[in-house]
Scaffold this active site. Structure first.
Site, PDB file in Angstrom:
ATOM      1  N   HIS A 129       0.811  -1.216   0.000  1.00  0.00           N
ATOM      2  CA  HIS A 129       0.000   0.000   0.000  1.00  0.00           C
ATOM      3  C   HIS A 129       0.847   1.270   0.000  1.00  0.00           C
ATOM      4  O   HIS A 129       0.352   2.357  -0.304  1.00  0.00           O
ATOM      5  CB  HIS A 129      -0.976   0.000   1.187  1.00  0.00           C
ATOM      6  CG  HIS A 129      -0.348   0.310   2.503  1.00  0.00           C
ATOM      7  ND1 HIS A 129       0.007  -0.671   3.415  1.00  0.00           N
ATOM      8  CD2 HIS A 129       0.009   1.486   3.097  1.00  0.00           C
ATOM      9  CE1 HIS A 129       0.523  -0.121   4.487  1.00  0.00           C
ATOM     10  NE2 HIS A 129       0.553   1.191   4.322  1.00  0.00           N
ATOM     11  N   ASP A 159      -0.104  -7.477   1.244  1.00  0.00           N
ATOM     12  CA  ASP A 159       0.379  -6.109   1.464  1.00  0.00           C
ATOM     13  C   ASP A 159       1.908  -6.058   1.505  1.00  0.00           C
ATOM     14  O   ASP A 159       2.500  -5.383   2.343  1.00  0.00           O
ATOM     15  CB  ASP A 159      -0.205  -5.533   2.760  1.00  0.00           C
ATOM     16  CG  ASP A 159      -0.056  -4.011   2.818  1.00  0.00           C
ATOM     17  OD1 ASP A 159       0.051  -3.386   1.747  1.00  0.00           O
ATOM     18  OD2 ASP A 159      -0.021  -3.459   3.925  1.00  0.00           O
ATOM     19  N   SER A 237       4.980   2.634   8.160  1.00  0.00           N
ATOM     20  CA  SER A 237       4.510   1.428   7.491  1.00  0.00           C
ATOM     21  C   SER A 237       5.587   0.932   6.533  1.00  0.00           C
ATOM     22  O   SER A 237       6.161   1.700   5.770  1.00  0.00           O
ATOM     23  CB  SER A 237       3.223   1.708   6.710  1.00  0.00           C
ATOM     24  OG  SER A 237       2.139   1.909   7.584  1.00  0.00           O
TER      25      SER A 237
END
Length: 283
Positions: A129, A159, A237
């Site tokens: 993402h 992901d 992230s």
């Protein structure tokens, strides 16, 4: 008379001799006392003492911190805008009367940021993402250097993504651990590099080893996550989750919002290694 003088002279010499011996003995005792009172300084022991004061967190981050990178992404977003010569400016009219109003497609550049870590020769592991839909990738190292990068492959279901740096090494590589060896209650250190300046570090423990994402209300992904209370800061992230030895045991991916907020999740590194090898091979 003469004999009395000789005796006095001998007595004086004997007195001076005794006085000299006593003084020398006193000086010797004082010198030894001063010598014994001085601390023994061993440079090796002193250095080990300094190292023992460094926390295990600092040692862990030093092992892997240089491999953590910033990923700046640029996406070209096309947004609809009403044409300047349009007389009907209210979009509700279009839906209500079924009209086709003239539009202009106005492209805009959308920028975002995430983290990742180098795990091979110029190869960076991160979240899908973070890089999905990006037309330009710029990777910043902890030493301030920046490199263009290209997407090797991504898996939206887990992901995970792998990108490749366009440059020459040598590259600082993360030490990959074994996520099957971690246990609930182990230390967890979340690291990221959201601004390309210095690593951000948060500390927590492993709370759960097999958290199904469907339990979190995420039904479009199929994998189990490591749950930790080590906070994943904005922009972190894709960064590594470390154990107390500085080895990567997971990839920071999710922050729980709403009920149960404050919980963070990471992709187990063993799962990530398998997917990364497939992405490198097949794209």
């Amino acid at each position: 008379m003469f004999l009395r003088f000789i005796k006095k002279t001998k007595l004086k010499k004997s007195f001076h001799k005794d006085l000299f011996v006593t003084s020398a003995l006193a000086i010797s005792i004082v010198s030894k006392s001063n010598l014994m009172s001085q601390p023994i300084i061993n440079p090796i022991i002193n250095q080990e003492s300094k190292l023992s004061n460094i926390s295990f967190i600092t040692k862990a981050v030093k092992k892997t911190g240089a491999s953590v990178v910033t990923i700046d992404t640029q996406r070209l977003v096309r947004k609809k805008q009403f044409s300047r010569d349009s007389r009907l400016l209210d979009p509700y009219f279009e839906r209500f009367f079924g009209l086709q109003l003239p539009y202009e497609i106005q492209p805009e550049i959308e920028q975002s940021q995430g983290s990742g870590f180098i795990f091979g020769d110029g190869l960076v592991m991160t979240n899908a993402h973070v890089v999905n839909g990006s037309e330009k990738l710029i990777v910043g190292l902890s030493n301030g250097e920046k490199y263009n990068a290209k997407l090797i492959g991504q898996d939206l279901l887990t992901d995970l993504a792998v990108i490749e740096l366009k440059g020459e090494g040598p590259w600082p590589k993360a030490i990959l651990g074994d996520s099957t060896k971690i246990q609930v209650g182990d230390w967890a250190i979340a690291v990221g590099n959201p601004f390309g300046l210095e690593n951000t570090v948060t500390l927590g423990i492993i709370s759960n080893l097999n958290r199904n994402v469907s339990q979190l209300g995420i039904y479009d992904k199929k994998f189990e996550l490591i749950q930790t209370d080590a906070a994943i800061n904005p922009g972190n992230s894709g960064g590594p989750l470390l154990n107390s030895n500085g080895e990567v045991i997971g990839i920071n991916t999710l922050i729980r919002s709403g009920p149960g907020a404050g919980l963070s999740f990471a992709i187990p590194i063993n799962k990530a290694k398998d997917i990364a090898s497939q992405l490198i091979k097949n794209g």
